[in-house]
Design an enzyme around this catalytic site. Structure first.
Site, short mmCIF file in Angstrom:
data_model
loop_
_atom_site.label_atom_id
_atom_site.label_comp_id
_atom_site.label_asym_id
_atom_site.label_seq_id
_atom_site.Cartn_x
_atom_site.Cartn_y
_atom_site.Cartn_z
N ASP A 161 0.90 -1.15 0.12
CA ASP A 161 0.14 0.04 0.18
C ASP A 161 0.82 1.22 0.03
O ASP A 161 1.63 1.44 1.10
CB ASP A 161 -0.94 0.09 1.00
N VAL A 162 0.83 2.01 -1.20
CA VAL A 162 1.90 2.84 -1.18
C VAL A 162 1.63 4.16 -0.31
O VAL A 162 2.59 5.04 -0.13
CB VAL A 162 1.91 3.47 -2.72
N ASN A 216 3.06 4.60 -10.43
CA ASN A 216 2.01 4.43 -11.18
C ASN A 216 0.83 4.12 -10.40
O ASN A 216 -0.38 4.39 -10.89
CB ASN A 216 2.20 3.44 -12.33
N TYR A 219 -9.03 13.13 -7.59
CA TYR A 219 -8.11 12.68 -8.45
C TYR A 219 -7.35 13.67 -9.24
O TYR A 219 -6.25 13.72 -9.55
CB TYR A 219 -9.03 11.63 -9.47
N LYS A 244 -3.15 14.53 -9.42
CA LYS A 244 -2.56 14.48 -10.34
C LYS A 244 -1.81 15.86 -11.03
O LYS A 244 -0.71 15.81 -11.52
CB LYS A 244 -3.42 14.02 -11.61
#
Length: 257
Positions: free
Chosen positions: A69-70, A96, A164, A168
């Site tokens: 889990d990043v 990614n 999101y 980004k």
């Protein structure tokens, strides 16, 4: 002067690819392996990671793997430690891993906002920080952050995904900052901003976006399999040695329309 084959050759290099078990992450991992790199794939779900590793190993590529889990610092460090134990060095990092949550901004639950930002932005920072510490020891590294055209523009008719989009856009800013911080120490940091490609994450949103893509984008379609991995190999290889801090948009020209 190196030949073109030498410029794109990743033989002897090692790469960590987060979210590398399927979709665009697996495609980019495949491209790096085809160019000669050894892989450390990490993902959250074993049921996707195990078959991805088996497929790549079946083609003769050297692949290690780890569940991660990043957004969790200790799990990120464990992956970096495992990559160092397996390969002795980390040359390439592809950030990614990510997720989304579709919701109108006025009703976006705060916990979902945090979940998206923690995975997409904080997770990328944690991996860049921990892998970057190893890269700094050798004065060599290539970091590729996977952003999105969602960080560049919104769509009036949706999909709407404030967390999101914000993550980004932030990832592109992080890319520039890391490039400025580490460029003189042999580490290049760039980003790729894909448009819409079919994937588990994007398939729910594509029907909302596709009419505008068909009408306005110069190529008039969503991305196809194989159209992203060449960019990843380019940024990971010596072919891009004079490029850092940049975001390459891979969206069929939609950003110019």
């Amino acid at each position: 002067m190196p030949t073109i084959r030498e410029l794109f050759d990743l033989t002897g290099r090692s790469a960590i690819v987060t979210g590398g078990s399927r979709g665009l992450g697996l495609e980019m991992a495949e491209g790096l392996a085809e160019a000669g790199a050894s892989l450390m794939l990490c993902a959250r779900r074993e049921e996707w990671l195990t078959p991805a590793v088996a497929e790549l190993r079946g083609r003769g590529y050297r692949v290690e793997s780890a569940l991660c889990d990043v957004s969790k610092e200790e799990e990120v460090q464990a992956v970096v430690d495992q990559a160092m134990a397996a390969f002795g060095q980390i040359d390439i990092l592809v950030n990614n891993a990510g997720l989304s949550w579709g919701e109108a901004p006025e009703t976006m639950p705060l916990d979902k906002w945090h979940k998206v930002l923690d995975a997409n932005l904080t997770g990328a920072f944690l991996f860049a920080q921990r892998a970057g510490r190893e890269m700094l020891k050798r004065q060599y590294g290539r970091i590729i952050n996977i952003a999105s055209v969602a960080g560049l523009h919104g769509l009036v008719n949706g999909p709407h995904y404030a967390g999101y989009a914000a993550s980004k856009a932030g990832l592109m800013g992080l890319t520039r900052e890391l490039a400025a911080s580490w460029g003189r120490q042999g580490i290049r940091v760039n980003a790729i901003a894909p448009g819409f490609f079919h994937s588990r994450l994007a398939d729910a949103a594509i029907p909302l976006a596709e009419p505008a893509i068909q009408q306005m984008s110069p190529l008039g379609r969503v991305g196809a399999p194989g159209e992203l991995k060449g960019v990843a190999v380019f940024l990971a290889s010596d072919a891009s040695n004079y490029i850092t801090g940049q975001t390459i948009i891979v969206d069929g020209g939609g950003a110019i329309s």
